[in-house]
Every structure is written in structure tokens, then in C-alpha cells.
Design an enzyme around this catalytic site. Sequence first.
Site, PDB file in Angstrom:
ATOM      1  N   ARG A   1     -14.659   8.327  13.781  1.00  0.00           N
ATOM      2  CA  ARG A   1     -13.395   8.864  13.606  1.00  0.00           C
ATOM      3  C   ARG A   1     -13.950  10.398  13.395  1.00  0.00           C
ATOM      4  NH1 ARG A   1     -11.090  11.378   9.517  1.00  0.00           N
ATOM      5  NH2 ARG A   1     -12.220   9.958   7.810  1.00  0.00           N
TER       6      ARG A   1
ATOM      7  N   ARG B   1     -19.386  13.149  12.650  1.00  0.00           N
ATOM      8  CA  ARG B   1     -20.010  12.955  11.323  1.00  0.00           C
ATOM      9  C   ARG B   1     -21.330  11.831  11.540  1.00  0.00           C
ATOM     10  NH1 ARG B   1     -14.223  12.156   8.166  1.00  0.00           N
ATOM     11  NH2 ARG B   1     -13.777  14.515   7.860  1.00  0.00           N
TER      12      ARG B   1
ATOM     13  N   GLY C   1      -0.350   4.667   0.311  1.00  0.00           N
ATOM     14  CA  GLY C   1      -0.874   5.690   0.543  1.00  0.00           C
ATOM     15  C   GLY C   1      -0.112   6.288   1.976  1.00  0.00           C
ATOM     16  N   LEU C   2      -0.613   7.325   2.415  1.00  0.00           N
ATOM     17  CA  LEU C   2      -0.060   7.894   3.608  1.00  0.00           C
ATOM     18  C   LEU C   2       0.770   7.079   4.657  1.00  0.00           C
ATOM     19  CD1 LEU C   2       0.219  11.005   3.681  1.00  0.00           C
ATOM     20  CD2 LEU C   2      -2.031  10.920   5.215  1.00  0.00           C
ATOM     21  N   ALA C   3      -0.199   6.153   5.031  1.00  0.00           N
ATOM     22  CA  ALA C   3       0.649   5.031   5.941  1.00  0.00           C
ATOM     23  C   ALA C   3       1.523   4.356   5.439  1.00  0.00           C
ATOM     24  CB  ALA C   3      -0.669   4.093   6.537  1.00  0.00           C
ATOM     25  N   GLY C   4       1.271   3.839   4.095  1.00  0.00           N
ATOM     26  CA  GLY C   4       2.473   3.150   3.643  1.00  0.00           C
ATOM     27  C   GLY C   4       3.668   3.722   3.264  1.00  0.00           C
TER      28      GLY C   4
ATOM     29  N   GLY D   1       0.877  -1.196   0.126  1.00  0.00           N
ATOM     30  CA  GLY D   1       0.111  -0.001  -0.082  1.00  0.00           C
ATOM     31  C   GLY D   1       0.782   1.339   0.061  1.00  0.00           C
TER      32      GLY D   1
END
Lengths: 291, 751, 294
Positions: free
Chosen positions: B508, B312, B16-19, B14
Site C-alpha cells: 500500500r 514502504r 473506524g474510518l470505513a465503518g 467496526g
Amino acid sequence: MIQSNDDTDLATDTRGHAANGKGPSGARTIRVRIKRADSHGKNVRWEEFKVDLPSAGERDGAINVIACLQQIASNPVTVDGTRSTPVTYESGCLEEVCGSCTMVINGKVRQACSCLVDDYAPNDGDLITLEPMSKFPVVRDLWVDRSRLFKALASVKAWVPIDGTYDLGEGPEETPDEQQTRYKLSTCMSCGCCLEACPQYTLEEDESKFDESFVGAAVISQARYFNMHETGATMKKQRLDTLAGPGGINNCGNSQNCVKVCPKEIPLTESIAAMGRSVTLHRIKEFFSGR
Amino acid sequence: MVTPSAQQRVIVVGGGLAGLAATIRIAESGMPVDLFSLVPVKRSHSVCAQGGINACNKIARQQGYSEYEHFDETLYGGDFLQHQPPVYEMAQWAPKIIDLFDRMGVPFNRTSEGQRALRLFGGSLYKRTHFSGATTGQQLMYALDEQTRRYEAEGKVNKYEFWEFLRPLMDDQGVCCGIVAQDLRTMQIRAFRGDAVVMATGGPGLVFGKSTNSVMCTGAAASRCFQAGAKYGNPEFIQVHPTAIPGADKLRLMSESARGEGGRVWVPAKKDAEGRWQPHPESGRDPRQIPTEERWYFLEEKYPAYGNIVPRDIATREIFDTCMKGFGVGGGNMVYLDLSHKSREELETKLGGIIEIYRKFVGEDPVEVPMKIFPGVHYSMGGLWTQYSPNRKYDEIAKKLREINDPIEARNLPVQKRNNEILQRNYEIDQQIADLRDKGGSDDEVQKLEDSKQTPEKLEPYVSLADLHGKDALPVGMDPDAPNNMMTNIPGLYAFGEVNYQYHGGTRLGANALLSCTFDGLFCGRSVVNFVRERAHTPAASLPSSIFDKGVEAEESRMKQLVESSGGENPYEIAKELGLEMTASSTVIKTGPRLEQSLNKLEELRDRYSRISLSDSGFWTNQNLSWARAVGDMIALADPIVRGGLAREESRGSHYRTDFLGRDDSRFLKTTVAEFDASTGRSKISFEEVERGLVGPRVRDYSTTKKSKAQVPAPTSADDPKQSPRVSDPNADVSGARDVRAPGDSEKVSS
Amino acid sequence: MTNDQSFMNKHHFLLRRLHSLTGIVPIGLFLIGHLTTNSSIIWGAINGRATHAMDPELVEGVGKATAGQVGTFQHEVTFINESVPFLILIEITLWLSIAFHSILGIYYARTGKANTKRYEYQGNWRYTLQRISGYVGILFIVYHVATLRWGWTWLIPGGTKWDYEYASSTLAMALKGSETGDWTFLGVLVSLLYLLGVTMLVFHFANGLWTAAITWGVTITAKAQRNWGYVCAALGAGLMAAGWGALFGFLFVDVQAAKDIEEEMLRKKSADIVEPEAVSMIPATEHTLVAIEA
């Protein structure tokens, strides 16, 4: 009182959303003509599909080219009744921020996700043509290999050379004006529209030719972006040396198509001119300082 | 410490940001990384994040905000379902993460003085959200993409883009030692050895058909780990974002920042003689022509403290409910999100990204005309179950607090139970009232029913960490050296980012996702390195190739089976039906019977899936195959989402069951843990205590400002319909209310 | 970058920038002077001084305007050919510049591929036209110089031979395609070729000047580029007017009248009569710029 999601289905029932007052509202069938290939230059052919569009009242919001391709994928039968295969294409965010679904639609490059059929095929029987980008080798159908673009980013050292991810305090301050200029440049999603439309950017299948051929507006603009950052500017010289060389800034022919087709409206031609000035001054300085 | 073996490498799945954060952190420590991604990493789904990233900052700190407050808000927003030490650690790290991005060159919006600008975001009364236009995710991820490219150029990172993760591989001891992946161009299936594998594969939005997620967010990678034995935590917690624009192919997010920057949600309505709002008889009016007294700002009215920036799940339920009652614009399912009172210049600077999206996809200019929006599936709080090690002071402090709070809890739980019964009864009374009104019942009858409603009792406040030790940083978060931080139950297999179930609990808060993703990568990247160093004596490279060959063979036969299957079922149709079913049963409103129905539907889909036929049986760039394979994994993941929802007989955060209203802390202040039963192909649900030794579970009520001090008794439940409307005059000056939260004006904010 | 760099790659920057520079100096500057001088065949009509030294009877015979036009133009040509120092050096420099600019230009043009069919933007048309005008310009310059300078009379209908002392009449005959000054079909073709050539070269110069400002980084913002675009367009329009004016001027000058004036001026010259004030009629700088006369 809410009874269940079935009554107000999030995904399907969005009555009234589609009609935004413009464009046609009736149910109709449009034709989508797609230039397909098994791989670059292999079994290149055109296939035409029919896509049924529900009337505005029945729609789940605006219909774009991706929705057409999804419909084709679920039942890939051409207009002449031949069973075909789902069309291969890249896609991602579908809201024009990832750059994946870039293709040539009705002759011009753009993202398929933001291409609404009501604008492109307003009447029953209207035709939309889809082609892969011509400046990159075709992987299959509408999917092209844009890795050259990412390699080019590395060649201009498109990064800020920080001292690692440790906690070393804040970055350099900047004025809102500088931030706004940099922000605009930073929205470049490496989609390649500017390259596809550029008469100076050429299809290169041989990786050894990457460096000599024109690097294109996106990368020049990114070099400018990093040169504008205080820490990023420590690598200014390397970036300018690369851009002064073959395939660099001088290969630009100033047709300025790049800025016209850029979906993010990045001032690419200003970036090119700004880097033109930087390169000029850099070379003059180098000439007189001997360094 | 053992020196890392030269052969050792880490696999990150992955981009994305985390990966990418993990990749950078691990590569930086000298460990080579193989980075796998379905798409070029720059095109990962993180680019869709718009609003911003939360962190305590200089200004908010001087207004009374702190990392502790951030931690507390996150718990409160998440209805206390989180393990607290990781959340505590994340909040402490948040300011450092902002600084880091700042150094990487992210063009954060600036104040006129050149400071990083801040905006208001859901669930907080402080401006603590840093942003870069309305494309913050894109900007942050590009910064990490650039750093990754730098390491790639230096040879420390190998990218495998357009490679699909197919399964994790485990050695004889059950330790993860690599993955099987497939090149989506050549369709070659290969095994890769890795001394640790980091899953950073995002959420499962596509399980719900249309969502705000990108097309690759199928959840298939998480599902494959789940099916390989990794536990899955809190699957039923799915966040439905209140404001999205529907589309034929997906739902497009309209960031919470629109509301944070002053956007107001309203519907056209009219007050009846008793002053109750009624749907306006005229539909199709130009919203710009609707007078103020005919605009119902229902969020501001029901939640005077937080107004439009309630979390939310609450905003979503309110919008949903409002539309169900017939207030929706044009009688349909949409409400106005109005920015038209703001200046064009400010909107272009701060919200340009989303304004452009609305213009492009709807064709109207939000600067001029209110946007028409409706909720859409957005984020999964649940994900692969992970562990962590608390920092050295945690146990001691938690023990002390538990000793104080346990007796309070013992007194509170029966009250909560009674309150939930009241909530349930009141809910039924509301339904009766609605029926009565439909039948034209008299006002007296209605009033009688109204009067029969009961008010829930108040709960005794708990004592929190801050009450004992103040709000300064303490070593009660995570142990930075522990190798097991965010590791799944499979040793060596980690889960970072949205695919990790930690941090967000029941809901979240907006602008916490970018934070948790980056935090996982940076903080736990170090844990990965420590883990790899510890196993230097048995590097994955030394394992027999049979382990890897077997994995490849299994995937090859799975592929063959899919290609050769000819039962006639269409995978696209199955996915579509799955999405519709999951959206109907497992999003905003859930009930036991509806969830049961979904289990039956899943059985049907599973059966039909076994008989699918591919329309493309080629072995070159076959997206049809890849999609069909993912559909099977999506069904496997839908199972725990439904079963978890069924097992959790309470309402908490985004999980809202009309047959079990109210939070039931005695039974369900617990993590839902799903395990895949390979013999049946179904999941098994169990519950596990959450580590909540720092802050006691207050009642979550956003109609008043947050009370975190134990001395202040918490008001009644937010779920109590009778308690909700607090402002009689909807036309009260809400813009003034917003100004209250501007920086430099701290005294009106409770602490 | 590759190790065995080709000459072009090794000196990429220098060559590119010299290419840009030569287009402006000397070629562009020469073009300005050349067209200004040649256009005197029009504006000379109001140049009273040119006829001062002429036989009043002749002036009356051919008309004052014609006498002024031919007189001014012949004066210029004579000056350049007889009074400009190091004419040959200037000529060589110019020739080398044109050759350099042309050869590299062709090489560079071949690195791109026009796509105006798909992207019909004004800027893109100019990009394409810049390349087309380059090619046409090269052919035209070769024809123009070969016929009028190198004496390749076989390329001129009627076969007129160039002589600077008879420049006006020769040009008129060449453009009309006959010794007699009557129109011929081939003459019309030659005239059209001149019209095309001049148009293309002026466009090439004006547009090149616009792009050069970007290449060198003088104009950066879109607005600055637009502003400079107006200046370049105005310059182009002026040069276009001069070029077309010259062309039409020569087309419509009476061959016999021109000859008469030329003869008269030659007679005067052989009698060593040079009007001193006529020299100052055109600033000195322009004299040098128009060094190589048509």
C-alpha cells in the site's frame, strides 16, 4: 545480506533502543498498587503486584504502565502470593491519540500508555498506584463508563451540519491561523482528563442529572470548535443556548486544572473564556432583539 | 426498485474510518444502522493514521498529475496485484472525498492563501497528499464520528459500543442475515438481525505480536468471518512500515510524512579506500556531531529519483539490510530519521503530532536530535476476499487492451523468467562475497565474483489505458449501482477498509489507506443499500428465530468451554509466541523453509491453545475471556498468512522471498485466495486471476522516475543489486533534489 | 433539559451573572471605598488640614500625627453619617447584594468539590481559597456589622458600644478588648479575626475580579488572563495594604488621645464650625462609596 527476520527480529530485538540517556538503566522490580472493584462501589479493594523490569540493554524500548498491566495480566499473582485476575482496563492506540487508557496514576489523571515507569518509578521497589477515574462510574477495576461525555457532545451539537455526503464541492476556505486554532481544538480525544481534574465536574450515576451538572471543559471547547467553522456556525445559537443553561459555561469555577492536565495541551481555558464571551453577547443580543 | 421494508436494517461492525463512512452513507439513505464496536467509536484505530490522504488536487493537476496518475501510481506501488477497476474508481473519487471532509470541517493544513496544503508522500513525485498536522487519521475519523453522532441523535443510528462481534449468521440460502455479538461489560451474548452486515474491522496487526496497530486490531473479527466461510484474499501481504519506534507494549509509528516533509534516513558510516561505505568503527557518537561525509544517506543514494520516499516495502528492506550489514546506529537495529535540519516552526505545524509522540515516548526532541527508528508491522494489504462489478465500458476497453498486450506479455514472460534466475544467481553471489569478506578474502577474488554477476534483460513495455484513451475519466471503474461491490463470497456480508483485500495489491502506498477506507464506506455504502432493497421481500426480521438462537448457543458454549478449560496453558504466552513466530517468518524476509517451520509452530500453538486456562473465569467484564477467544482466532488467521506466503513462490511488493527473487507474473500475477476448511481447521490456498485490463504490469523500479508511457522502455529490475547504486557521490545535493518536486515546478517530473 | 425546571435552573444564566456582577458592583466597589476610608487612620497622619481647626494645645498633647489620623477618620465618618443622602437606601442595596451574593455563592460552591490535595496548581488553590474566603468572609461580615452596627455588644470583649462620633476610640477599644485600651487575650483574638476577615475578603474580591473577566469573556487568551491577573493582584495588594493598615492603625491609636480628639471635634461641631475646605479633602464619589461606615 539479509538472511532472515530471525536475525533481526522486528518485535523482540531492539537493542539499544531503550536507553535514551535518561532515567535508570538497571534491572529492577517495582510495585504496582491498583484500586480494583467488581463494579461501581462493589468489592472495592487495593491489590499490589510486582513487576520485573529488565535492564536498559535488555529492553524492547521504553516501558510504560500498560506494559506493566500486560505483564500482570499474563501472571496475575499479588505480592502476598494470592492468585488474582487480570486487571480490567481500557486501552487502544497506546500512543496517546485515542484516549482509552485514561486513569489516575499516583494521584493524577493521565494516559497510562504515555506514563513511562522510568519517570514514575526510577528505583528498585518504587511504587506506582493506579486508580480508576473518580468522576465516572466504574465498570470494573480501572475501566470507567465515560458515555456521559459523548452524550454531552451530542447536547452541544458537536458536528458540522452538512447537506449529506454528496459531491458538493469544497468546504469554506480558512486562513492558516484559523486552521491552526481549530486544529488544536480538534485534537481533543474525549479522554476526560480535564473532567477528572475539574473540581466542578462531579460523578453522576443518574442519567437525569447529566444535563444539570457541569458539562466540563472538553465539551465547551468542542462547541467553540464548531462555532468557529463557517458551516458549523449555523448552529451557533443552539450551542450557546445549551451552554448558557444549567450545567453550562457558568458552572465553571476557573480553577483551570483542565488546561494543566490536558495531554493534548488544548487551550481549554481560552475556549471557556471565548465561549463565555459568545454566551454573554448572545444573551445581550437576545435581550435587546427579543429573539 | 423495491421500497425498503420498514423492518430492514443494516449492521456495521467496526467504528473506524470505513465503518463510520459506511454508517453515514447508509443512514443517510434512510436505512437504520446498528453500529457495533469493541471500543467507543471515537477511539478506533483509525486515529493512529498520521500522514495524510491522497487525492489529485488543483495544483498537482496543473503539474501534469491526474486521477489516472494516482490510479497508476497505486498499481505500480502495489506491484500490479490489484484488481484495477476498484482502484480506478477510488482514484476518481479521491478529490471528492477530500472535498467532503473539507465540508465536514476537517482542519486540513492551509497555505498562506487559504488553500489546502499538500505534502509529498511515498511512491509519488507529486505533492498530492492532504493532511491535518500529523494526525490526519484522527481528524478525518473525528469528522465522521461527529456526523455519526448527528445521525445517532436523530435516531437513525444505534451504537453498540463495547460489543464484540462473534460470528456472522447466515440463513438457509447462505445469505448473511445478522450477527452474534457480546456485550463486554455484562458478557451477555445476543443475536442481531440485519439485512446486510458490513465488516469494517481493520487489520490483524496483533497476530504479529507487537505492531503499530492498536490493541483491538487482533484480526479476530475477520478470522471469524473466514472461519464461517468467507474467503480471505492475499493474506501473505503484510506491510512493514520502515519507521517506527519500538516499545515494550507496541511499536509506535513515525509517519512517512516525516520523510515527505524532508526527513532524511541515514546511518553513521565511513568510506573505505575503494569508496565503499563501511560501518563506522566508533559507536555511540552524538549524531549531531557526525560530519556530513560520515553520514550514509543510503535511500537517497540507491533511489536518486524517489530518495527517502520510496514505497514502504523498499525502504523497510533497505533499512533492514543496512542494519544487518552492521551499519545500524550503535551496531543495533536502528537508523536515524533526521528532521533536525528543518525549522521548529514548520515541524510543529506540519508534524506536531508525531514529534510529540517521539518526545513523550523516547524523551528526545526530533527538532534537535535525529530520531532513532526501525521497521514495524503496520498494515495488511490482504483481507476478506471481495467482489465488485466493473463499470459499463470496462470490459470493452480491457478486451481491446488485452488484444494488444497479450502478445507483448507472451514475449515478456520468458524474459522475466530468465531475469529472475539472474536475480537469484546474483543474490547467491552476493552471499558468497559477504562470506569471502568475513573470511578476509582478497579484493581480486571479490571482484571476480562481482564480475560474474549478470544484468537482467529489459522488458517490452505494455500499452495502457492512457495510451489509448488519454487520462480523462472513463466509466471503467466500478458500477456504482451494483449491489455486490466489496461484498464477500457470502451474500450480504461486506468487507470495507483494511479488512477488505482490495486496492493495495502487493504494497500500500502511504496515505492511500485513509482514502480506501473512506471510499469503501461512501461508494459501497450505496451498494449495501441496493442489496438490502433487493431483498425487501425476505427481510431478516421475517426469518425464523432458530437461526439466531443457534448462533447464540454456539457462542455460549464456546465461552463456557473457554472458561471451564483447565489445561494450564496461558493465552498471553501463546499470543506472544505466535507474534514472535509470525514476525520472524512472515514479514520483511521470507523463505520456504522458514515458513514451513512456522506451520509446525502453528500446529503446536493450536494444540496448546486447546488446553488453555483462564485466570479470570467470571461472567462480568471479563477481558481475559475476550482476549483468550481472540487468540484462537488469531491462530486461525495466521495459518493462511503463512500458507499464502509459502504458496507464493515469487517476490512481489511486501512479499519478499529470498528463495524466489523477482516477480513471476506467469504464475503469480494472481490473488491468493484462502478458504477455511472446517473439517481440518486449516486453510486451503488457491490462486485467482486479477482483473488487470487497464494497465500492463511494468517492472517496479523506484531508482528512476516512473515511466508509464509505453514508448519508454522500462529499465531493469529494482531487485537487481547491481543496478541499485546509481549515485557515486552520496553527498550530492539532495535538498536540491527535493525542491524539484515542489509545486510550481512540473517540468522535471516525468509523465 | 427537564420540563419541570427548578427556579435555579430556569433563571440559571441571569442568577449566575448577577452573582458575578454583585460581587463587583456594589460589593467590590464598596470594599474599595471602605478600606480606603479606614486606612485614613494611617495616612491621616500626614493630612495637615485635619488638625487646622483643632485646639493647637490638644494637637501638641496627642501629637500631630495622631491628631491627623483620628481627625481625618472622624471627619470621614461624620460626613458619611450626616451628609450622604439616602444612606438607608444605599445601605439596603448593599445588604441585599451581600445577601444575594452570599446565598448563591454558598449554593454554587456546593456544586464543586475541591481537589487541591491531588492537583496542587496555583489556579486550583485560588479556586479553593475563593470558596473558603467566601465562607469566612460571610461570617466575618456578619460579626463585623453585628457588633459595630447592630450593637451586639455581648460579642465584643469589653462590651464597647459603637457610636460613629466616637468611632476611632471605640474601634481601638474593641480591637484591644478593653474599655481602658489595654490589650486582652480576647482582644487579640478579635484582632486576628479582623486580620483574617479582611485578608479573605480582599483576596475574594481580587480573585473574583480576575475570574469575572473570564466568565464574561473579557480576557480570552492565556496572555490576556495573565495580564489581567497582574492588575488584579496589584489591586489586591493595594487593598490588602489598606485593610491591614487600618487594622494596625486602630490597634495602635491611643484610646485616650482619640477620645480627646473626638470630644474636641464634637465641641467644634456643636459650635457649628465646619471647615469648608475639609470636605474637598476626599473626592465626592468616595464619600458615597463608603456610605456605611464601620
